[in-house]
Design a protein around this motif. Structure first.
Motif, PDB file in Angstrom:
ATOM      1  N   MET A  11     -12.761 -31.663  18.823  1.00 53.26           N
ATOM      2  CA  MET A  11     -13.225 -30.975  20.028  1.00 53.26           C
ATOM      3  C   MET A  11     -12.980 -31.814  21.277  1.00 53.26           C
ATOM      4  N   LEU A  70     -13.856 -24.483  16.701  1.00 50.93           N
ATOM      5  CA  LEU A  70     -14.089 -25.722  15.967  1.00 50.93           C
ATOM      6  C   LEU A  70     -15.572 -25.933  15.725  1.00 50.93           C
ATOM      7  N   ASN A  71     -16.368 -25.614  16.737  1.00 52.03           N
ATOM      8  CA  ASN A  71     -17.814 -25.758  16.621  1.00 52.03           C
ATOM      9  C   ASN A  71     -18.386 -24.762  15.609  1.00 52.03           C
ATOM     10  N   GLN A  84     -11.069 -23.984  25.692  1.00 48.04           N
ATOM     11  CA  GLN A  84     -12.463 -23.704  25.346  1.00 48.04           C
ATOM     12  C   GLN A  84     -12.612 -22.768  24.148  1.00 48.04           C
ATOM     13  N   ALA A 143     -14.803 -32.451  13.163  1.00 50.83           N
ATOM     14  CA  ALA A 143     -14.775 -31.362  14.144  1.00 50.83           C
ATOM     15  C   ALA A 143     -15.094 -31.891  15.543  1.00 50.83           C
ATOM     16  N   ASP A 144     -16.064 -32.815  15.631  1.00 53.51           N
ATOM     17  CA  ASP A 144     -16.414 -33.399  16.933  1.00 53.51           C
ATOM     18  C   ASP A 144     -15.220 -34.157  17.510  1.00 53.51           C
ATOM     19  N   CYS A 178      -9.540 -31.239  22.708  1.00 50.84           N
ATOM     20  CA  CYS A 178      -9.138 -29.917  23.216  1.00 50.84           C
ATOM     21  C   CYS A 178     -10.089 -29.413  24.302  1.00 50.84           C
ATOM     22  N   GLU A 179     -10.474 -30.307  25.190  1.00 47.27           N
ATOM     23  CA  GLU A 179     -11.360 -29.930  26.294  1.00 47.27           C
ATOM     24  C   GLU A 179     -10.739 -28.862  27.185  1.00 47.27           C
ATOM     25  N   LYS A 195     -12.078 -24.919  21.113  1.00 43.41           N
ATOM     26  CA  LYS A 195     -13.242 -25.799  21.003  1.00 43.41           C
ATOM     27  C   LYS A 195     -14.434 -25.039  20.414  1.00 43.41           C
ATOM     28  N   LYS A 246     -17.636 -25.813  12.038  1.00 44.78           N
ATOM     29  CA  LYS A 246     -18.537 -26.904  11.644  1.00 44.78           C
ATOM     30  C   LYS A 246     -19.792 -26.380  10.956  1.00 44.78           C
TER      31      LYS A 246
END
Length: 312
Positions: free
Chosen positions: A61, A74-75, A68, A57-58, A64-65, A71, A78
């Protein structure tokens, strides 16, 4: 992560995080569009694959800055405990038998039993193991079976017909039943076992219930379209499994599949003749991800031109 994949992935993760949709995902696209690879990445992502200080996931991420929302999802993914069962349905199916109406269910039961540590090849043996496990007797049975037969259970269960006497003897021993009172145990299991979507869904729900709070179990099925072809009964079998996951597992068991054809194309012949069945099937896979021809220029830009010197 191309723009196309970001957009498709965002729809899936948004629904997965909020659990606000029916747990069915249909990934379609022509040969070579990356369906199978995307499915593998999704399976790893959802179960939180990591190694040492690397977490998938990190890594995603970082890519895909500029998005947001993706991102953030995704977080959130996790933090959701999960397990993925990834398989190609054609490879896992029994090649020697014709595709009956329960062919899809048989493969789902097989891979689920294997994930639980039970015997996948014969579902009735897996049921025997599951029954022992529920009673807290599985490990004791394995030890007693080895004492009696001289073989590990993993070897003995593959020779079930020849080992039925030893199985019955070991079972009687751990149950403290009189010697000879238990006979043809596995034969009885084989004779009485009937495959059932309802029982399968209940077993999945029971498995999930033993895990931590919020746990999800994801069945990631590659090449379902090729397996189903134009067999409506197989599609109805898949639809009923998805429906049972929704009602019995309360959205904590998901089905994510790939197919060269989109869902509407596969069941399109039902639209006029059996509109109710058409609607039921398409409704069970509300998240539809279609991979078209990704921009060649974008792939070249990302994969080659933007690489750091040390990666070139």
């Amino acid at each position: 992560l191309t723009r196309e994949i970001k957009s498709q992935l965002d729809k899936l993760l948004q629904s997965y995080v909020n659990n606000d949709n029916l747990p069915g995902v249909w990934i379609s696209g022509f040969f070579g569009t990356g369906k199978s690879h995307l499915l593998k990445i999704i399976s790893l992502l959802l179960e939180g694959w990591h190694h040492d200080d690397f977490h998938i996931a990190d890594a995603m991420m970082i890519k895909c800055e500029d998005d947001q929302i993706l991102k953030a999802n995704l977080n959130k993914v996790k933090a959701i405990p999960a397990q993925s069962i990834l398989f190609n349905i054609d490879q896992k199916a029994d090649t020697g038998s014709p595709k009956g109406t329960d062919a899809i269910l048989s493969v789902f039961v097989k891979v689920f039993n294997e994930a639980c540590g039970y015997y996948g090849k014969h579902a009735y043996i897996a049921k025997f193991e599951r029954d022992l496990d529920r009673d807290g007797l599985l490990e004791a049975f394995k030890a007693e079976y080895k004492r009696i037969s001289g073989k590990d259970w993993k070897i003995g269960r593959a020779m079930a017909e020849m080992e039925d006497h030893n199985v019955s003897k070991a079972y009687a021993s751990i149950k403290q039943a009189p010697e000879g009172s238990v006979n043809s145990l596995l034969s009885n299991y084989s004779h009485n076992y009937k495959i059932s979507i309802e029982e399968f869904a209940q077993n999945v729900a029971e498995y999930i219930g033993k895990k931590e709070k919020g746990f999800r179990l994801n069945f990631c099925v590659d090449e379902i379209g090729q397996f189903v072809a134009d067999n409506t009964k197989l599609m109805l079998n898949l639809q009923t499994i998805s429906e049972s996951f929704d009602t019995v597992c309360k959205g904590r068991a998901w089905i994510i599949v790939t197919s060269q054809a989109d869902l509407e194309t596969i069941v399109g012949h039902l639209k006029q003749s059996q509109s109710t069945e058409y609607g039921r099937i398409t409704a069970r896979f509300p998240i539809k991800m279609n991979l078209g021809g990704t921009s060649v220029e974008e792939v070249i830009q990302k994969r080659l031109l933007l690489k750091k010197k040390e990666h070139q």
